[in-house]
Design a protein around this motif. Structure first.
Motif, PDB file in Angstrom:
ATOM      1  N   LEU A  96      -2.970   0.790   0.865  1.00  0.00           N
ATOM      2  CA  LEU A  96      -2.780   0.710  -0.073  1.00  0.00           C
ATOM      3  C   LEU A  96      -3.019   0.353  -1.349  1.00  0.00           C
ATOM      4  CD1 LEU A  96      -1.662  -3.228   1.574  1.00  0.00           C
ATOM      5  CD2 LEU A  96      -0.232  -0.749   1.694  1.00  0.00           C
ATOM      6  N   LEU A  97      -2.071   0.941  -2.651  1.00  0.00           N
ATOM      7  CA  LEU A  97      -2.404   1.215  -3.163  1.00  0.00           C
ATOM      8  C   LEU A  97      -3.165  -0.783  -4.283  1.00  0.00           C
ATOM      9  CD1 LEU A  97      -0.085   3.315  -4.954  1.00  0.00           C
ATOM     10  CD2 LEU A  97      -2.350   3.915  -4.878  1.00  0.00           C
ATOM     11  N   PRO A  98      -4.240  -0.620  -4.784  1.00  0.00           N
ATOM     12  CA  PRO A  98      -4.834  -1.844  -4.796  1.00  0.00           C
ATOM     13  C   PRO A  98      -4.541  -2.830  -6.139  1.00  0.00           C
ATOM     14  CG  PRO A  98      -6.464  -0.044  -5.487  1.00  0.00           C
ATOM     15  CD  PRO A  98      -5.306   0.564  -4.751  1.00  0.00           C
ATOM     16  N   PHE A  99      -3.930  -2.084  -7.033  1.00  0.00           N
ATOM     17  CA  PHE A  99      -3.480  -2.322  -8.143  1.00  0.00           C
ATOM     18  C   PHE A  99      -1.433  -2.272  -8.167  1.00  0.00           C
ATOM     19  CE2 PHE A  99      -3.554   2.152  -8.112  1.00  0.00           C
ATOM     20  CZ  PHE A  99      -2.024   2.599  -8.815  1.00  0.00           C
ATOM     21  N   LEU A 100      -1.193  -2.151  -6.936  1.00  0.00           N
ATOM     22  CA  LEU A 100       0.159  -2.381  -6.623  1.00  0.00           C
ATOM     23  C   LEU A 100       0.312  -3.491  -6.095  1.00  0.00           C
ATOM     24  CD1 LEU A 100       2.098   0.668  -6.577  1.00  0.00           C
ATOM     25  CD2 LEU A 100       1.796  -0.746  -8.348  1.00  0.00           C
ATOM     26  N   ARG A 145     -10.493   7.271  -4.524  1.00  0.00           N
ATOM     27  CA  ARG A 145      -8.719   6.092  -3.605  1.00  0.00           C
ATOM     28  C   ARG A 145      -7.462   6.607  -3.222  1.00  0.00           C
ATOM     29  NH1 ARG A 145     -10.005   5.056   1.861  1.00  0.00           N
ATOM     30  NH2 ARG A 145      -8.075   4.754   2.797  1.00  0.00           N
ATOM     31  N   LYS A 167      -1.718  -8.628  -4.300  1.00  0.00           N
ATOM     32  CA  LYS A 167      -1.815  -7.410  -4.099  1.00  0.00           C
ATOM     33  C   LYS A 167      -3.401  -7.741  -2.768  1.00  0.00           C
ATOM     34  CE  LYS A 167      -2.238  -6.965  -9.044  1.00  0.00           C
ATOM     35  NZ  LYS A 167      -2.345  -6.317 -10.109  1.00  0.00           N
ATOM     36  N   HIS A 190      -6.077  -7.109  -2.668  1.00  0.00           N
ATOM     37  CA  HIS A 190      -7.459  -7.794  -2.561  1.00  0.00           C
ATOM     38  C   HIS A 190      -7.400  -9.004  -1.846  1.00  0.00           C
ATOM     39  CE1 HIS A 190      -7.497  -9.641  -5.654  1.00  0.00           C
ATOM     40  NE2 HIS A 190      -7.062  -8.571  -6.328  1.00  0.00           N
ATOM     41  N   HIS A 193      -3.792  -3.839 -13.814  1.00  0.00           N
ATOM     42  CA  HIS A 193      -4.808  -4.156 -12.874  1.00  0.00           C
ATOM     43  C   HIS A 193      -6.525  -4.219 -13.046  1.00  0.00           C
ATOM     44  CE1 HIS A 193      -6.114  -4.677  -8.544  1.00  0.00           C
ATOM     45  NE2 HIS A 193      -6.783  -4.220  -8.904  1.00  0.00           N
ATOM     46  N   LEU A 219      -4.648   8.907  -2.180  1.00  0.00           N
ATOM     47  CA  LEU A 219      -3.483   8.405  -1.441  1.00  0.00           C
ATOM     48  C   LEU A 219      -1.974   8.257  -2.046  1.00  0.00           C
ATOM     49  CD1 LEU A 219      -4.588   4.490  -0.843  1.00  0.00           C
ATOM     50  CD2 LEU A 219      -3.447   6.047   0.530  1.00  0.00           C
ATOM     51  N   TYR A 257       0.909  10.378   0.353  1.00  0.00           N
ATOM     52  CA  TYR A 257       2.197  10.155  -0.254  1.00  0.00           C
ATOM     53  C   TYR A 257       3.179  10.982  -0.555  1.00  0.00           C
ATOM     54  CZ  TYR A 257       0.146   5.521   0.061  1.00  0.00           C
ATOM     55  OH  TYR A 257      -0.563   3.456   0.336  1.00  0.00           O
ATOM     56  N   HIS A 269      -7.545   0.059   3.381  1.00  0.00           N
ATOM     57  CA  HIS A 269      -7.254   0.451   2.188  1.00  0.00           C
ATOM     58  C   HIS A 269      -6.405   1.402   2.010  1.00  0.00           C
ATOM     59  CE1 HIS A 269     -11.895  -0.705   2.278  1.00  0.00           C
ATOM     60  NE2 HIS A 269     -10.776  -1.822   1.912  1.00  0.00           N
TER      61      HIS A 269
END
Lengths: 446, 256
Positions: free
Chosen positions: B122-126, A345, B164, B166, A28, A349, A353, B120
Motif C-alpha cells: 500500500l502507498l504509505p501516504f494514503l 517504493r 494509514k 503504518h 504525509h 508501486l 498499478y 508494503h
C-alpha cells in the motif's frame, strides 16, 4: 466500461491523480516538507530584501533628483543664434522633454508694481513658458491600480505616501496679458492669482528714456520648490514684444496691443530653455548640443553619481541573487533527488498499478512546485517583517522622503516566476531519476 | 447516486465457453553473463479465467521473475506465444513487447491485473480508503460500490479504512492489500509470497480470504510461493520450478 473510456480522459484523470498523490505525500511527510519549505524561504527572503533595499534606495535617490526640475535642464551658456529649424529638429528628438526659445537675458526683465503702486519690484526676470513647462507643477499622474495590485491589493503593503502630495497644477499663461509669479515675488507684491498687476518696460537712456506701461493679470503662482527667487512666467510672444520694444523694433507697446497678434514671427532666437525627457536623456541631449557648438551646463555630475551608485548596487544584487539561485537549485535539487530514493517504493508501486511515466515524473515536479510556492510565501512574510524593520529604523535618515526597502508587484511576480523556474530545474533531475524507477522493484525486495 | 451498469465482461464470462485468459509458450528470460547468468524458462503455461495456480520453487529459483514476466513488468527475451484475453479483449502481448509498447502494457496491467506483495503493498501516504480508491478513480470507477463494500466486510477492514498503512498490523495490511488488488475487478491477480511475512495461522486465513474472493468474483490468481505444503493442502494446480543444472550459471524451468 473502463476500457471504453477515451484515452485523453484517462490521461487527464491520471495526471490529476498524480498531482493529488504528490500533495498527499507532502502532507504525509510533513517534517521533511517543512524543512524544504524553510530551505526555500531562507534563500528567497534575503534576496527579496536585498532587491527591495537596492530598489528603495535607488528609487528614492532618483526621485529626489527628478523632484528638482533643474536636474533635467540643459542650460545654454551666454547668448547665441538659434534658427527656428534648430528648434524644430530638437523638438523631434525622443530624449527631449521640453524646448522653448527665449530672448537675450539682458532684455528679459520687467518692472512690476501692484495696482496702487505701493509695492514695486524692479528688473524681474521674465521666463517664457508654454504647455509642458517642467518648472510648472502638474497634477500627479493618475495611477490606475495594476492587475497585480487589484488581485493582491489586500495583501500587499499599502502604497505608502512616499511623496508629499505635489502642489496643485499651475497652467502656463494662456494669453499675452497673463503672468505667473513665483511665490516669493507674489509675496513681495502682495498679489494673488486673479489680481491685476502693472508692468513697466523701460527703454532708452538719459533724455531718451521711454516707458511702456502694461496692465497684466496674475493667473497663478509658482511654488518655491519649483523656482526659488523672483521671476515671472509669461508667454513667449509677450517676451519677444518687450525685447522688440527695447530694441526699438516697435514704436510702442500698450495694453491694447496685447489683445491682437503681438510679435512678428522670428526665425532666430538668442537662447533656449531645454529640458531632457529623463536622466539618461540629459547626457545624449547635452552631447548633441555640444556638437552644435553650443556651450552648455548640466547637472551631469550629480546624475552620474546617482547612476553609478544604482549600477553598483544592481551589480552587487545580481551577484548575490545568482549565488542564491545556484544555492537554491543545488539545495532543492539535492533534497528532491534524495527524496526519490526515499519514495522509490511508492513510485514503483504507482508503476505497478499501471500509472505511466507521466504520473511518476509528475510527482517530484509537482512536489517541487508546491514547495517553491509554499517557501515563497514564508519568504514573503519574512520580507515584509524585514522591510518594515528597515523602513522604520533606517527610514528616519531619509527624513520621510522615501522608502528604504520596497518591491513593486511586478518585481514580486518576477520573483515568484524565478523561484518556480528554479524549482522545476531542481526537480527535473529528480524527475528523470523517478522515470528510471522500475515497477518490478517492489517484487524484488526482501 | 449514479448507478453504473454491470460491466460487460461478467456477462461474457458467464455465457461464453471459457477460453484461455493467458496463453504462454516458449518464454525465456535471462540476465547476467558467464557463471552469473540466470535463466528462467516457461515452456508452456495456460491459464483459464478464474483459475487458481501456484508457482512454487526454492527461494532464488526465479518465481518472482515468472510473476514479473506474466505481470508485464519484465520483457521476455523470447516468447513463442504470449496471448491475453482478459476483459473481453484479445491481445498479443508478445507483439506489444516487440514494439516496446510500454504505455499499452502498463494500461493492461493497470486495468486488468492486480498485485498482492509480500509486504508494503500500500502507498504509505494514503489511508486504506485512499489506496482502495486510487486505481478505481483512475479507471473512472466510483470510489466505492456494493461489490467493494462486500469485500471490505468479508476481509474485516471496515474499521481501518481511515487509517494509514503504518497504523495497521501486518495481517491487517495484508488483508487491505488483497482488497486493494481486487478493488478494480481485475481479470488476474498476481501474488508474490503473500503469506510469508505472516505467522502460519494468520497466513492460512489470509490465503483463504484471497482465494475465496477470487473464486467469488471469477478472478484468476497466480501465487508465487515457497510454501509447498500450504499449496498442497489447498489442492491448487501447481507450476513448479526445477533446477536445470547448466554447466555455468543458473537455469530454472517452470512447468506443471
Amino acid at each position: 466500461m473502463d476500457q471504453q473510456q477515451s484515452p485523453e480522459r484517462r490521461l487527464r484523470r491520471r495526471w490529476r491523480e498524480g498531482l493529488g498523490l504528490a500533495l498527499q505525500d507532502l502532507a504525509h511527510d510533513r517534517r521533511t516538507t517543512l524543512v524544504l519549505l524553510f530551505t526555500v524561504a531562507a534563500i528567497v527572503a534575503p534576496v527579496l530584501l536585498l532587491f527591495g533595499l537596492k530598489n528603495g534606495v535607488v528609487a528614492t535617490m532618483i526621485d529626489d533628483l527628478l523632484k528638482e526640475p533643474s536636474t533635467l535642464e540643459v542650460t545654454v551658456y551666454g547668448n547665441t543664434r538659434l534658427e527656428s529649424d534648430w528648434f524644430a529638429r530638437y523638438a523631434a528628438r525622443p530624449d527631449l522633454g521640453f524646448i522653448l526659445p527665449t530672448t537675450r537675458t539682458i532684455s528679459a526683465t520687467i518692472d512690476l508694481a501692484n495696482t496702487d503702486g505701493h509695492r514695486q519690484v524692479a528688473a524681474v526676470e521674465m521666463i517664457p513658458s508654454a504647455v509642458g513647462d517642467p518648472l510648472l507643477p502638474v497634477d500627479p499622474p493618475p495611477q490606475p491600480p495594476g492587475f497585480i495590485t487589484r488581485l493582491l491589493g489586500r495583501w500587499l503593503p499599502p502604497p505608502a505616501p512616499d511623496q508629499p502630495l505635489p502642489a496643485a497644477r499651475v497652467d502656463p499663461p494662456a494669453a499675452p496679458d497673463q503672468l505667473l509669479l513665483t511665490a516669493t515675488l507674489a509675496a513681495k507684491l502682495g498679489l494673488a492669482p486673479g489680481d491685476a498687476v502693472t508692468a513697466v518696460v523701460r527703454r532708452g537712456t538719459g533724455s531718451n528714456r521711454e516707458n511702456a506701461v502694461l496692465q497684466l493679470r496674475v493667473t497663478g503662482t509658482v511654488p518655491e520648490n519649483r523656482f526659488a527667487g523672483d521671476a515671472v512666467f509669461c508667454r513667449l510672444d509677450l517676451l519677444v514684444a518687450t525685447e522688440d520694444y527695447r530694441d526699438g523694433l516697435r514704436a510702442s507697446l500698450t495694453t491694447a496691443d496685447l489683445a491682437g497678434p503681438l510679435a512678428s514671427a522670428r526665425t532666430q532666437y538668442a537662447n533656449a530653455r531645454v529640458y531632457a525627457r529623463d536622466l539618461p536623456g540629459v547626457e545624449t541631449l547635452a552631447a548633441a548640443m555640444r556638437a552644435d557648438g553650443l556651450e552648455i551646463r548640466t547637472q551631469a555630475e550629480r546624475i552620474h553619481i546617482v547612476m553609478a551608485l544604482a549600477d553598483t548596487l544592481g551589480f552587487v544584487f545580481q551577484v548575490i541573487a545568482l549565488i542564491g539561485t545556484l544555492g537554491g537549485v543545488l539545495a532543492l535539487g539535492g533534497a528532491l533527488w534524495v527524496n526519490v530514493d526515499r519514495k522509490r517504493r511508492s513510485l514503483a508501486l504507482l508503476r505497478l498499478y499501471g500509472f505511466g511515466n507521466g504520473t511518476v515524473v509528475l510527482v517530484p515536479l509537482a512536489q517541487s512546485v508546491a514547495i517553491a510556492v509554499g517557501g515563497f510565501c514564508f519568504a514573503y512574510i519574512g520580507y515584509l517583517a524585514g522591510a518594515a524593520a528597515f523602513n522604520q529604523n533606517l527610514g528616519q535618515n531619509l527624513a520621510g522622503r522615501g522608502f528604504v526597502c520596497r518591491l513593486a508587484p511586478e518585481h514580486l511576480l518576477a520573483a515568484v516566476g524565478i523561484t518556480l523556474l528554479v524549482a522545476l530545474l531542481a526537480a527535473s533531475a529528480a524527475g528523470y531519476r523517478a522515470s528510471r524507477v522500475d515497477a518490478a522493484e517492489c517484487l524484488r525486495e526482501t | 447516486m449514479l448507478k453504473l451498469p454491470p460491466p460487460a465482461r461478467r456477462h461474457a464470462l458467464t455465457h461464453r465457453p471459457p477460453s484461455l485468459l493467458l496463453d504462454v509458450e516458449g518464454m525465456t528470460f535471462s540476465r547476467g553473463a558467464g557463471n552469473q547468468r540466470f535463466t528462467v524458462e516457461v515452456p508452456a503455461l495456460k491459464l483459464r479465467p478464474g483459475e487458481l495456480v501456484a508457482i512454487t520453487g526454492r527461494s532464488g529459483s526465479g518465481k518472482s521473475t515468472v510473476l514479473e514476466l506474466l505481470g508485464l513488468l519484465s520483457a521476455p527475451h523470447r516468447h513463442g506465444r504470449f496471448l491475453w484475453r482478459g476483459h473481453g479483449r484479445n491481445i498479443d502481448l508478445g507483439k506489444l513487447w516487440n514494439r516496446r509498447a510500454h504505455g499499452a502494457l502498463a494500461e493492461i496491467r493497470g486495468t486488468s491485473m492486480g498485485f498482492v506483495l509480500q509486504t508494503h503493498g500500500l502507498l504509505p501516504f494514503l489511508t486504506v480508503a485512499g489506496n482502495l480508491a486510487l486505481i478505481r478513480r483512475s479507471l473512472g470507477l466510483p470510489p466505492r460500490d456494493a461489490h467493494l463494500d462486500a469485500m471490505i466486510e468479508r476481509l474485516d477492514i471496515g474499521g481501518k479504512l481511515h487509517k494509514k498503512p503504518h497504523e495497521l498490523s501486518v495481517g491487517e495490511q495484508q488483508r487491505a492489500s488483497i482488497v486493494r488488488a481486487l478493488a478494480h475487478r481485475p481479470a488476474l491477480v498476481l501474488a508474490d509470497e503473500p503469506t510469508s511475512a505472516l505467522d502460519p495461522g494468520l497466513g492460512d486465513r489470509v490465503m483463504d480470504l484471497l482465494l475465496a474472493q477470487a473464486k467469488e468474483h471469477g478472478i484468476a490468481v497466480l501465487i508465487a510461493t515457497h510454501e509447498v505444503d500450504r499449496v498442497a493442502q489447498l489442492g491448487l494446480r501447481t507450476v513448479s520450478g526445477t533446477d536445470q543444472k547448466p554447466a555455468t550459471g543458473f537455469a530454472w524451468r517452470f512447468a506443471d
